[in-house]
Design an enzyme around this catalytic site. Sequence first.
Site, mmCIF file in Angstrom:
data_model
loop_
_atom_site.group_PDB
_atom_site.id
_atom_site.type_symbol
_atom_site.label_atom_id
_atom_site.label_comp_id
_atom_site.label_asym_id
_atom_site.label_seq_id
_atom_site.Cartn_x
_atom_site.Cartn_y
_atom_site.Cartn_z
ATOM 1 N N ILE A 154 -4.616 -25.421 -15.534
ATOM 2 C CA ILE A 154 -5.759 -26.126 -16.136
ATOM 3 C C ILE A 154 -6.775 -25.118 -16.682
ATOM 4 O O ILE A 154 -7.268 -25.269 -17.808
ATOM 5 C CB ILE A 154 -6.418 -27.070 -15.106
ATOM 6 C CG1 ILE A 154 -5.426 -28.165 -14.685
ATOM 7 C CG2 ILE A 154 -7.693 -27.691 -15.661
ATOM 8 C CD1 ILE A 154 -5.859 -28.997 -13.491
ATOM 9 N N ASP A 173 -10.074 -14.860 -10.898
ATOM 10 C CA ASP A 173 -8.950 -15.469 -10.178
ATOM 11 C C ASP A 173 -8.486 -14.496 -9.117
ATOM 12 O O ASP A 173 -8.515 -13.278 -9.336
ATOM 13 C CB ASP A 173 -7.783 -15.786 -11.145
ATOM 14 C CG ASP A 173 -6.797 -16.788 -10.561
ATOM 15 O OD1 ASP A 173 -6.186 -16.491 -9.510
ATOM 16 O OD2 ASP A 173 -6.638 -17.864 -11.160
ATOM 17 N N CYS A 205 -10.116 -23.708 -9.600
ATOM 18 C CA CYS A 205 -9.316 -23.153 -8.502
ATOM 19 C C CYS A 205 -9.082 -24.256 -7.464
ATOM 20 O O CYS A 205 -9.798 -25.257 -7.445
ATOM 21 C CB CYS A 205 -10.033 -21.957 -7.876
ATOM 22 S SG CYS A 205 -11.673 -22.359 -7.264
ATOM 23 N N PRO A 206 -8.098 -24.083 -6.597
ATOM 24 C CA PRO A 206 -7.879 -25.101 -5.562
ATOM 25 C C PRO A 206 -8.928 -24.979 -4.459
ATOM 26 O O PRO A 206 -9.611 -23.955 -4.358
ATOM 27 C CB PRO A 206 -6.484 -24.748 -5.021
ATOM 28 C CG PRO A 206 -6.314 -23.304 -5.295
ATOM 29 C CD PRO A 206 -7.127 -22.982 -6.515
ATOM 30 N N THR A 232 -14.361 -30.039 -12.119
ATOM 31 C CA THR A 232 -13.307 -31.060 -12.229
ATOM 32 C C THR A 232 -12.188 -30.730 -11.244
ATOM 33 O O THR A 232 -11.072 -31.215 -11.390
ATOM 34 C CB THR A 232 -12.715 -31.123 -13.657
ATOM 35 O OG1 THR A 232 -12.261 -29.807 -14.008
ATOM 36 C CG2 THR A 232 -13.709 -31.619 -14.672
ATOM 37 N N SER A 233 -12.497 -29.874 -10.247
ATOM 38 C CA SER A 233 -11.422 -29.418 -9.371
ATOM 39 C C SER A 233 -11.429 -30.149 -8.024
ATOM 40 O O SER A 233 -10.656 -31.082 -7.836
ATOM 41 C CB SER A 233 -11.512 -27.904 -9.205
ATOM 42 O OG SER A 233 -10.233 -27.389 -8.970
ATOM 43 N N ARG A 234 -12.260 -29.729 -7.112
ATOM 44 C CA ARG A 234 -12.406 -30.430 -5.831
ATOM 45 C C ARG A 234 -13.865 -30.366 -5.420
ATOM 46 O O ARG A 234 -14.519 -29.321 -5.573
ATOM 47 C CB ARG A 234 -11.544 -29.782 -4.736
ATOM 48 C CG ARG A 234 -10.066 -30.129 -4.802
ATOM 49 C CD ARG A 234 -9.783 -31.603 -4.500
ATOM 50 N NE ARG A 234 -8.369 -31.934 -4.596
ATOM 51 C CZ ARG A 234 -7.737 -32.352 -5.685
ATOM 52 N NH1 ARG A 234 -8.425 -32.501 -6.818
ATOM 53 N NH2 ARG A 234 -6.460 -32.649 -5.651
ATOM 54 N N ASP A 258 -16.892 -34.208 -11.790
ATOM 55 C CA ASP A 258 -15.846 -35.244 -11.720
ATOM 56 C C ASP A 258 -15.426 -35.454 -10.276
ATOM 57 O O ASP A 258 -14.689 -36.386 -9.981
ATOM 58 C CB ASP A 258 -14.633 -34.826 -12.565
ATOM 59 C CG ASP A 258 -13.577 -35.924 -12.626
ATOM 60 O OD1 ASP A 258 -13.950 -37.077 -12.971
ATOM 61 O OD2 ASP A 258 -12.402 -35.662 -12.313
ATOM 62 N N GLU A 263 -16.602 -37.693 -1.620
ATOM 63 C CA GLU A 263 -16.193 -38.765 -2.528
ATOM 64 C C GLU A 263 -15.252 -39.785 -1.897
ATOM 65 O O GLU A 263 -15.119 -40.905 -2.396
ATOM 66 C CB GLU A 263 -15.509 -38.168 -3.775
ATOM 67 C CG GLU A 263 -14.116 -37.606 -3.485
ATOM 68 C CD GLU A 263 -13.441 -37.015 -4.723
ATOM 69 O OE1 GLU A 263 -14.110 -36.305 -5.473
ATOM 70 O OE2 GLU A 263 -12.237 -37.266 -4.907
ATOM 71 N N HIS A 295 -13.718 -38.847 -10.369
ATOM 72 C CA HIS A 295 -12.396 -38.211 -10.240
ATOM 73 C C HIS A 295 -11.409 -38.815 -11.247
ATOM 74 O O HIS A 295 -10.307 -39.244 -10.887
ATOM 75 C CB HIS A 295 -11.877 -38.355 -8.797
ATOM 76 C CG HIS A 295 -10.928 -37.261 -8.404
ATOM 77 N ND1 HIS A 295 -10.954 -36.642 -7.187
ATOM 78 C CD2 HIS A 295 -9.901 -36.672 -9.080
ATOM 79 C CE1 HIS A 295 -9.998 -35.730 -7.122
ATOM 80 N NE2 HIS A 295 -9.350 -35.734 -8.262
HETATM 81 P P1 NAI Z 1 -2.897 -23.870 -10.541
HETATM 82 O O1 NAI Z 1 -2.262 -23.673 -9.213
HETATM 83 O O2 NAI Z 1 -2.063 -23.794 -11.770
HETATM 84 O O3 NAI Z 1 -4.132 -22.877 -10.718
HETATM 85 C C1 NAI Z 1 -5.050 -22.598 -9.694
HETATM 86 C C2 NAI Z 1 -5.532 -21.181 -9.895
HETATM 87 O O4 NAI Z 1 -6.522 -20.909 -8.906
HETATM 88 C C3 NAI Z 1 -4.417 -20.135 -9.720
HETATM 89 O O5 NAI Z 1 -4.397 -19.251 -10.815
HETATM 90 C C4 NAI Z 1 -4.782 -19.436 -8.426
HETATM 91 O O6 NAI Z 1 -4.405 -18.058 -8.411
HETATM 92 C C5 NAI Z 1 -6.298 -19.587 -8.436
HETATM 93 N N1 NAI Z 1 -6.884 -19.360 -7.122
HETATM 94 C C6 NAI Z 1 -6.335 -19.561 -5.904
HETATM 95 N N2 NAI Z 1 -7.173 -19.161 -4.941
HETATM 96 C C7 NAI Z 1 -8.273 -18.682 -5.576
HETATM 97 C C8 NAI Z 1 -9.492 -18.118 -5.117
HETATM 98 N N3 NAI Z 1 -9.739 -17.940 -3.816
HETATM 99 N N4 NAI Z 1 -10.406 -17.748 -6.044
HETATM 100 C C9 NAI Z 1 -10.152 -17.894 -7.373
HETATM 101 N N5 NAI Z 1 -9.011 -18.414 -7.866
HETATM 102 C C10 NAI Z 1 -8.084 -18.822 -6.966
HETATM 103 O O7 NAI Z 1 -3.612 -25.311 -10.430
HETATM 104 P P2 NAI Z 1 -4.093 -26.242 -11.616
HETATM 105 O O8 NAI Z 1 -3.002 -27.182 -11.991
HETATM 106 O O9 NAI Z 1 -4.709 -25.427 -12.681
HETATM 107 O O10 NAI Z 1 -5.208 -27.113 -10.880
HETATM 108 C C11 NAI Z 1 -6.418 -26.527 -10.439
HETATM 109 C C12 NAI Z 1 -7.138 -27.513 -9.544
HETATM 110 O O11 NAI Z 1 -7.571 -28.635 -10.314
HETATM 111 C C13 NAI Z 1 -6.278 -28.145 -8.435
HETATM 112 O O12 NAI Z 1 -6.241 -27.308 -7.279
HETATM 113 C C14 NAI Z 1 -6.978 -29.432 -8.156
HETATM 114 O O13 NAI Z 1 -7.898 -29.228 -7.103
HETATM 115 C C15 NAI Z 1 -7.746 -29.739 -9.437
HETATM 116 N N6 NAI Z 1 -7.291 -30.940 -10.115
HETATM 117 C C16 NAI Z 1 -8.231 -31.923 -10.373
HETATM 118 C C17 NAI Z 1 -7.853 -33.084 -11.013
HETATM 119 C C18 NAI Z 1 -8.844 -34.153 -11.348
HETATM 120 O O14 NAI Z 1 -8.456 -35.276 -11.717
HETATM 121 N N7 NAI Z 1 -10.137 -33.916 -11.284
HETATM 122 C C19 NAI Z 1 -6.450 -33.330 -11.384
HETATM 123 C C20 NAI Z 1 -5.572 -32.202 -11.128
HETATM 124 C C21 NAI Z 1 -5.993 -31.070 -10.485
#
Ligand code: NAI
Length: 343
Positions: A154, A173, A205-206, A232-234, A258, A263, A295
Amino acid sequence: MKLAFFDAKPYDKPAFDACAADAGIKIKYYETKLNEDTVELATGADAVCVFVNDTVNAEVIDRLRQLGVRTLALRCAGFNNVDVKHAYGRLHVVRVPAYSPYAVAEHAIALLLTSVRRIHKAYIRTRDFNFSLNGMTGFDLHGKTVGVIGTGRIGRVFIDICLGFGMKVLAYDKYPAPGLDNGDTVRYVTLEELFAGSDIISLHCPLTEETYHIIDEASLTACKRGVVLINTSRGALVDAEALLAAIKARKVGAACLDVYEEESDLFFEDNSGHILEDDTLARLISMPNVIVSSHQAFLTEEALSNIAETTVQNLLDMENGQCANEVCHRGESAEDCKSGKCF
Ligand code: NAI
């Protein structure tokens, strides 16, 4: 295979019904969330399907196991609501690692543009035939610096869009993506440099122990005055009380949320007839420079189809003994897990 589907919403059903029947999966939809009180509804099911705000703690996992459930299928990417360590050896946990990074990244941009161009205000004003422009001055995104925390699927789509606007990107990252830093428009920096140099900060980030409250009083103090924060993450990436204080102190120029730490009892439901007990959320929503969506960043037709297709495929793969989207007890996907020993 029988699947108990928790926290079911009307928009979930069409995509799941379309692909489950062909796969021989019989779904029972439950509107309630999975938790200690509702787990009995999984009686007779081979697998359960849950979303971001279901509670899958040790007690729920043990009961699911006793009921004969073998697989927990998350229809989302994040799994911070699952005790994956406890699930190890008891339940297979599968997830949908990516369904549409475009959906989430585009929503982040939608919130950003709405906020900085005051679209939310214009919509309400013009419906009342108020065509005044007072208080509507925004700013150009072109030439601004955006800090992106988390440059995964994302985060990288979000960066591409920002580059299209002519913005500069400061990225952070834990595991930088090879080839992304071009030494010019995109640069990996430390978190401190990102906070100090960004006009806008977007979180991708997660949620982990390390990233919990990554935006807190100290990091907000380190930010530029007037910074725009997008989450928009958590929800728990942001200390909401600290954010509220920084908004009141005029340190944060705008917030686009978001997700929200507390929530789970509110989002995805119509609470319009109820008194909101959460004073922090109520105060945030009352701010003219805060936009909250519930969300919904993932909610596009494309993402819903991908979620259903991947979840059904995960269940079929698990029936056949192996699934690339299984989450191990260290929180890695099978495809990322180097040893494979923990599965
Ligand atoms: P991804 O796994 O492709 O990317 C996450 C990135 O965060 C990775 O590059 C990882 O190395 C990095 N990361 C891990 N630990 C870290 C730290 N301590 N500090 C900095 N970076 C760190 O995941 P993706 O698909 O990009 O999703 C990201 C987040 O978006 C998900 O974890 C989820 O929480 C959130 N999300 C929210 C949605 C929504 O509807 N609002 C829908 C889908 C995902």
